[in-house]
Each structure stands twice: as C-alpha cells, then as structure tokens.
Write a protein that holds these residues in place. Structure first.
Motif, short mmCIF file in Angstrom:
data_model
loop_
_atom_site.label_atom_id
_atom_site.label_comp_id
_atom_site.label_asym_id
_atom_site.label_seq_id
_atom_site.Cartn_x
_atom_site.Cartn_y
_atom_site.Cartn_z
N SER A 91 -15.14 -7.05 -0.28
CA SER A 91 -13.97 -7.31 -1.14
C SER A 91 -14.42 -7.72 -2.54
CB SER A 91 -13.13 -8.42 -0.52
OG SER A 91 -12.29 -9.00 -1.49
N LEU A 92 -13.63 -7.33 -3.52
CA LEU A 92 -13.97 -7.70 -4.90
C LEU A 92 -13.25 -8.99 -5.31
CD1 LEU A 92 -13.92 -4.12 -6.41
CD2 LEU A 92 -15.92 -5.57 -6.06
N GLU A 93 -12.59 -9.62 -4.34
CA GLU A 93 -11.87 -10.86 -4.61
C GLU A 93 -12.70 -12.06 -4.19
OE1 GLU A 93 -7.29 -10.99 -4.05
OE2 GLU A 93 -8.17 -10.00 -2.32
N GLN A 94 -12.57 -13.15 -4.95
CA GLN A 94 -13.24 -14.39 -4.53
C GLN A 94 -12.26 -15.34 -3.88
OE1 GLN A 94 -15.99 -15.89 -7.63
NE2 GLN A 94 -15.41 -14.02 -8.70
N MET A 95 -10.98 -15.00 -3.97
CA MET A 95 -9.92 -15.82 -3.36
C MET A 95 -8.68 -14.94 -3.28
SD MET A 95 -9.08 -18.14 -6.72
CE MET A 95 -10.77 -18.26 -7.29
N PRO A 96 -7.72 -15.30 -2.42
CA PRO A 96 -6.49 -14.50 -2.34
C PRO A 96 -5.71 -14.56 -3.66
CG PRO A 96 -6.58 -16.17 -0.59
CD PRO A 96 -7.72 -16.45 -1.50
N LYS A 97 -4.91 -13.53 -3.91
CA LYS A 97 -4.16 -13.45 -5.16
C LYS A 97 -3.29 -14.69 -5.41
CE LYS A 97 -0.78 -10.40 -7.39
NZ LYS A 97 -0.15 -9.06 -7.31
N SER A 98 -2.67 -15.22 -4.34
CA SER A 98 -1.79 -16.39 -4.50
C SER A 98 -2.59 -17.58 -5.06
CB SER A 98 -1.15 -16.75 -3.16
OG SER A 98 -2.18 -16.95 -2.21
N GLU A 99 -3.84 -17.68 -4.64
CA GLU A 99 -4.69 -18.78 -5.11
C GLU A 99 -5.09 -18.56 -6.58
OE1 GLU A 99 -5.11 -21.54 -3.87
OE2 GLU A 99 -7.02 -22.40 -4.51
N THR A 100 -5.35 -17.31 -6.93
CA THR A 100 -5.68 -17.01 -8.33
C THR A 100 -4.50 -17.41 -9.22
OG1 THR A 100 -6.77 -15.04 -7.45
CG2 THR A 100 -6.64 -15.21 -9.83
N ILE A 101 -3.30 -17.09 -8.76
CA ILE A 101 -2.10 -17.44 -9.53
C ILE A 101 -1.98 -18.96 -9.66
CG2 ILE A 101 0.45 -17.40 -9.49
CD1 ILE A 101 0.26 -14.60 -8.22
N ILE A 160 -6.17 -7.06 -11.19
CA ILE A 160 -7.00 -5.86 -11.30
C ILE A 160 -8.44 -6.28 -11.03
CG2 ILE A 160 -7.84 -4.06 -12.88
CD1 ILE A 160 -4.91 -3.64 -12.11
N VAL A 161 -9.11 -5.58 -10.11
CA VAL A 161 -10.47 -5.99 -9.76
C VAL A 161 -11.55 -5.02 -10.25
CG1 VAL A 161 -9.80 -7.44 -7.81
CG2 VAL A 161 -10.25 -5.00 -7.44
N ARG A 162 -11.13 -3.79 -10.57
CA ARG A 162 -12.10 -2.87 -11.16
C ARG A 162 -11.36 -1.76 -11.89
NH1 ARG A 162 -13.38 1.97 -8.62
NH2 ARG A 162 -12.11 2.34 -6.76
N ALA A 163 -12.08 -1.01 -12.71
CA ALA A 163 -11.45 0.08 -13.45
C ALA A 163 -12.49 1.14 -13.78
CB ALA A 163 -10.83 -0.46 -14.73
N GLN A 190 -9.49 6.26 -17.01
CA GLN A 190 -8.16 5.79 -17.40
C GLN A 190 -7.40 5.19 -16.21
OE1 GLN A 190 -9.38 8.77 -17.03
NE2 GLN A 190 -7.91 10.41 -17.42
N TYR A 191 -8.14 4.70 -15.22
CA TYR A 191 -7.51 4.16 -14.02
C TYR A 191 -7.96 2.72 -13.76
CZ TYR A 191 -6.78 9.14 -13.58
OH TYR A 191 -6.43 10.43 -13.85
N MET A 192 -6.98 1.91 -13.29
CA MET A 192 -7.30 0.53 -12.91
C MET A 192 -6.93 0.36 -11.43
SD MET A 192 -5.90 -1.61 -16.18
CE MET A 192 -7.16 -2.83 -16.38
N TYR A 193 -7.64 -0.54 -10.76
CA TYR A 193 -7.45 -0.72 -9.32
C TYR A 193 -7.17 -2.19 -9.01
CZ TYR A 193 -9.45 3.94 -9.37
OH TYR A 193 -9.67 5.26 -9.65
N ASP A 194 -6.12 -2.44 -8.20
CA ASP A 194 -5.84 -3.83 -7.83
C ASP A 194 -6.63 -4.22 -6.59
OD1 ASP A 194 -4.47 -2.88 -5.61
OD2 ASP A 194 -2.48 -3.29 -6.41
N GLU A 195 -6.42 -5.46 -6.14
CA GLU A 195 -7.24 -6.00 -5.04
C GLU A 195 -7.03 -5.24 -3.73
OE1 GLU A 195 -4.43 -7.17 -6.05
OE2 GLU A 195 -3.33 -8.08 -4.39
N LYS A 196 -5.92 -4.50 -3.66
CA LYS A 196 -5.66 -3.74 -2.43
C LYS A 196 -6.14 -2.30 -2.55
CE LYS A 196 -1.73 -6.38 -0.75
NZ LYS A 196 -0.78 -6.87 -1.77
#
Ligand code: PMP
Length: 442
Positions: A1-11, A33-36, A39-45
C-alpha cells in the motif's frame, strides 16, 4: 500500500495540524492522491483520474527523465550558487535561448511568488519608482509584496485593500461581462478607454513591463513559447517571470531581464543571495524539463490538442445554454457558466456542482474567476485528443444536469456584435502599435 494511515486519519491529522487557511480541493470529500503518471492521478484505492488541473506537471507527472535527473543530482551534490556549477549556467543559457533579445540575464529562485517579488524589486530599482499598474483580478503570488499587487487577494472582504501606488486596469474578458450586464454601452466604453489611455506612455515615462508567465509560460499557449508573444512578435517585456512548469513539480523559478535592468540592480551594491535559488538539483531538474519539452514536441502538442479542445468546447457551448462563453488558447481554457446568456448572471453554485460531479466521473477540473463561475482546464502538456474527447463528452453530460432553458433574446445578437467590436477598439487603444503598456499576468 502507498498509504501510511487510513484516509480518515489523514483528514483528522490535517485538520489538527495544518493551517485551515490552506484549502483542499473537494473539501467535503477530499481526494487522497498517492501517485501520478503522465496526465493521470491515482487515489489510495487505485482509482484513476484524468488530471485537467495540474499545469505544474508540465511534461507529465513523474516523467522518468526528470525524476532521474533529480535523483542523480541529489545523490551527487546540492549546495548554494556561490559555487560554480555547470547545471546553473546551462539552465540560464537554455532559458534565455527561449526568449527574445535583450532578455538575457537570469536570476534563479524557488517559486513564482519569489520570482515576482524580485521582478518588482528590479523594476522599482531600475525606474526609481514605486507605482505599479496591474490587471483587475490578477494574482501574482502569496508574499506580502505580491498581495499588494494582486487584486484577486487584496480586494477580498478581509483583504488589505488597494495601496495608493497600485493602479488597477480592467481586464478585457471581465469588461465584456460588465458591459453586457449593465448595458450602458457608450458611457462605459468611453470611461474604460480613457482609463487605459492614461497608461499609454508608461515606457516613454520610464516605466517597465513585467510579464508574469508563471502559469502560462513554457509553450502552454501552443503557438508560442510565451503568452506575451500572442500580442505580436515584436512585443518584448523588460522582465519575464517563470515558475510552476519549470520544475514539473519541483520548486524552481526564475526571473529573466535585460542587462540594463540587471545592471541597475548590481549598481545598488546590495548583494543578491538566495540559499536555494539555483541549487544544482533544481537546475538539473529544470534542464531535464526543457529537454523533454523539446524532445517530445510538447509545445506543438499543446497547439494541436489545444485547437481541438477549443473547437470541441465551442461546440459544447452551442449545445448547452448554461455555457456563456469559452475562452482560452493552447492547453489553457475557461468555460464560463451563466444563468442567463444576456445578463451573464454567474452560475456559481452550478460551477461548483459541475466540478464535484466531474470528480465523481474521475475527471479533475477546477473553477475560478471573480464569481467563481469559470471552469478551468489546464492539464499537463501531454494531454491527448482522446483525453479532450473524454473530457468534453463527460462535461456535456454533467452540464445536462444543470443546463438552463432560457434561449437567447433576439437583442443578444446585436449586443454581442457591438461588444466584440468594442473589444477590438479597446484592445487597439490599450496596445498602441501592438505594444503592451501595462504589467499583466498572462
Ligand atoms: N503568478 C501567477 C500568474 C500564478 O498563477 C501563481 C500561482 N498560482 C503565482 C504567480 C505564484 O506562484 P507560487 O505559488 O509558485 O509562489
């Protein structure tokens, strides 16, 4: 995973620790957004979004040539520009080779705001004057000195207001709105012309012209490397500032000026030192960006894809009555949403809705303008014809959800013709002999 914590925690942490004045896109449901790439960006999912917002990712997000240049230089050396370094002089030579004479002297800095702040200092030092003419609604940066010359900020309800050495001239696209709204055509026309004519002889009076190319420079307009060149091949500002696309996401910016202005600055005897400006890593990255632009013909791509974009948006405007106007050049377009095409009542809430619905459809666009009713499209320069078709067909469907019924009133055609003739006249008056006479944000 490219996340270090769940999205709710980041918020949660963001709300806890980051200044609330720093606004998020899509505030009620922000994107992580965790990577790009390109011309495309990708979210944590792993959802893919078509990026029509990030003009900074000029040659495409994380372009391998740019990434490699930064990585390699960072592993070798990063220090200040009081040491000789090849990448600094190569960067300056390449940058000035893209500009007309006598724009041949560079200062390397770290952001658009810094570049404009230095440009202001150069202009004020050279002219021994403080006064500045700026365009209404212009934005030139977040430094205190830049807020002073950015009506976009100083005119906000709690903004600092206009200083008496700052002079604001109206921008032609907003003029059009103003005229259409109040319909007191003749009176307004004379008033506006007089105001602009007052500034006709800025250069003859010893003033200088600064072109802020921070957002639109580096080939984005397609037909030219710089937006100021749209005013004619012989139009040459005294100072040009560049930023955003220059580092493809890495902080690097520059001021390019004439030997005379750089000379006045040197003659003050006050040394200019900027810890990070012109460091080898930033310069290596800027050099890679310029190299990729040339190798991949990105200015030409902006021209071709941009023409298709404008043509498709114009067709969209004829299908959807909520579209009051489509403006732009190259890969920079504005789509004005109105509730009434005659009065041009801004469709602010609708614009907000459209931006959010486009995000649901995995396309990222933003809104801007004095009434926040202009949809803004400024994608990376690698945008393709297929991307335009996706964008416009999705926008068509989303606009269908908020489109207005009202038809043109018969008088509109006449009014529109009058207005466009007026614009031609105003433009002629503002630029005698095709020369701009006021400071503008392109
Ligand atoms: N000038 C213009 C025209 C800009 O669009 C911006 C950024 N939006 C700036 C200056 C300021 O640049 P930065 O955010 O890099 O300081």
């Amino acid at each position: 995973s490219l996340e270090q914590m769940p999205k709710s925690e980041t918020i949660r942490l963001r709300e806890r620790y980051i200044g609330q004045a720093c606004k998020l896109f899509y505030k009620s449901n922000p994107l992580k957004i965790v990577r790009a790439e390109k011309q495309y960006m990708y979210d944590e999912k792993g959802n893919e979004y078509l990026d029509c917002i990030n003009n900074v990712a000029h040659v495409g997000h994380c372009h391998p040539t740019v990434v490699r240049a930064g990585q390699q230089q960072m592993a070798l050396l990063s220090t200040n520009n009081r040491f000789l370094h090849d990448d600094l002089v190569i960067c300056a030579r390449r940058l000035t080779s893209m500009l007309p004479e006598p724009l041949s002297i560079c200062f390397l800095v770290n952001s658009g705001s810094e570049a404009n702040d230095l440009a202001l200092r150069l202009a004020q030092t050279h002219t021994k004057n403080k006064d500045i003419i700026t365009l209404d609604h212009a934005y030139h940066g977040h430094l205190t000195s830049m807020i002073d010359i950015s009506p976009y900020k100083f005119n906000k309800p709690n903004g600092p207001g206009k200083k008496d050495w700052v002079h604001v001239v109206r921008n032609l696209s907003s003029l059009k709105n103003q005229y259409a709204r109040v319909m007191t055509l003749k009176y307004r026309k004379r008033e506006e012309l007089c105001k602009i004519l007052d500034y006709r002889h800025v250069r003859e009076a010893g003033g200088v012209c600064i072109a802020d190319e921070v957002q639109v420079g580096f080939g984005r307009v397609g037909s030219h490397a710089w937006a100021f060149q749209l005013y004619g091949e012989d139009v040459v500002p005294d100072i040009v500032t560049v930023g955003k696309p220059m580092g493809n996401g890495h902080p690097v910016a520059a001021v390019i000026t004439t030997p005379a202005i750089a000379g006045s600055f040197k003659d003050t005897g006050i040394e200019y030192f900027n810890t990070y400006g012109g460091n080898p890593v930033s310069c290596a990255i800027a050099n890679a960006v310029m190299e990729v632009m040339e190798r991949e013909n990105l200015q030409q791509n902006a021209d071709e894809v941009g023409k298709h974009l404008m043509a498709e948006l114009k067709k969209l405007a004829s299908r959807r009555k909520i579209v009051g106007d489509v403006r732009g050049v190259g890969l920079f377009a504005g789509i004005e949403l109105v509730l009434d095409r005659v009065k041009r009542t801004p469709a602010t809430a609708e614009a907000k809705y459209v931006v959010s619905r486009m995000k649901d459809r995995k396309i990222l666009i933003s809104s801007d303008g004095p009434d926040d009713n202009i949809l803004k499209v400024k994608p990376p320069m690698v945008f393709t014809i297929e991307n335009v078709n996706d964008l416009v067909s999705t926008l068509d469907e989303v606009l269908g959800e908020v489109d207005i019924e009202k038809e043109y009133e018969p008088a509109t055609t006449i009014l529109k013709a009058t207005i466009s003739q007026m614009d031609v006249e105003t433009e002629k008056a503002a630029c005698p002999n095709g020369k701009p006479v006021f400071v503008r944000a392109n």
